[in-house]
Design an enzyme around this catalytic site. Structure first.
Site: not given
Length: 292
Positions: A44, A117, A154
């Site tokens: 990431e 995300k 993540c």
């Protein structure tokens, strides 16, 4: 001929020099391709240090529109040269909005689209809500040259709903670029093992390979003597049983790789019956929110 997914994850430490970080990632991509990988997953926000440790407005200048991001413009031609698929994590700017995003680049160098995300953390050392809006793309899967791939970023990786949604959309593997390590508010808290186990559970419940690519190394915090974030690496690949088939340690830089027979997995997934025996009519509490 069986469809084979040869998947590699990159684990590396990154510094302040964006050009050097991209070049370092490119060298790992070349190495992975040379070893037979056809999908290579960096970690990431590899463009620089993980800047979300504090709220500093100077970092907004590092964001770019996704098609023009330096990581994309540098690595997409490499994907075409090597014939590999590259999921590229970036800090994205769209007008006045900022996102923690991923661009899926196919093996011909063509960007297939962007994922933003969905779950944005906010806590000591991970103050992402200051920088990023919650993603507005929904979960995404892409038909690439080497399989249908789903990607979370993540904090997304802790949510079984996200993994199941991508599996229902036909994902044949789940990929999670990550930046996670020490917890500044509690030095005794080590999440490396549950971090892996959460994703291994997604592999079992969806009968699907899962890959996690984390960064490693210590990143000091400017202005905080002795302070910083130590990323715990531990990148891995899990098979459909949740077994680790390749992994890296906490402190090493390098590649972990594994090969998967996608046709075998499709048949095995059907045989398990998880998707046959689902009961969506009973899952209302998952979407109703807080009970009254």
């Amino acid at each position: 001929m069986a469809r084979t997914l040869s998947l590699a994850v990159i684990q590396a430490a990154y510094g302040d020099d964006q050009g050097a970080n991209i070049a370092k990632t490119a060298e790992f991509v070349r190495e992975a391709a040379g070893r037979g990988a056809n999908v290579v997953l960096p970690s990431e926000l590899f463009q620089g240090p993980y800047f979300c440790v504090a709220q500093e407005e100077r970092w907004f200048a590092k964001a770019h529109p996704w098609r023009e991001h330096p990581c994309v413009t540098a690595l997409a031609p490499l994907a075409a040269e090597l014939g590999v698929v590259l999921p590229i994590s970036i800090f994205e700017r769209e007008g006045p909005h900022y996102f923690n995003s991923l661009v899926m680049v196919d093996a011909d160098g063509a960007p297939l689209g962007v994922y933003r995300k969905s779950h944005i953390p906010d806590g000591p050392g991970y103050q992402e809500k200051y920088y990023f809006r919650p993603g507005d793309t929904g979960f995404r899967v892409w038909d690439t040259r080497f399989g249908r791939l789903g990607v979370g970023i993540c904090w997304d990786q802790w949510f079984p709903e996200a993994a199941r949604a991508m599996a229902l959309m036909g994902a044949e593997a789940l990929l999670y670029p990550t930046a996670i390590g020490s917890e500044p508010h509690d030095p005794s808290l080590d999440t490396a093992a549950p971090w892996r186990r959460a994703m291994q559970g997604h592999a079992v419940s969806n009968v699907i390979p899962v890959a996690g690519a984390n960064r490693t190394g210590f990143e000091p915090w400017p202005g905080y003597p002795g302070g910083g974030q130590r990323f715990y690496g531990s990148s891995f690949l899990s098979d459909h049983r949740g077994d680790l088939v390749a992994e890296l340690g906490r402190d090493e830089e390098g590649l972990a790789m594994a090969r998967f027979d996608l046709d075998f997995l499709a048949a095995h997934r059907a045989a398990w019956g998880f998707f046959r025996d689902r009961r969506p009519d009973l899952y209302g509490p998952l979407v109703r929110g807080r009970p009254t």
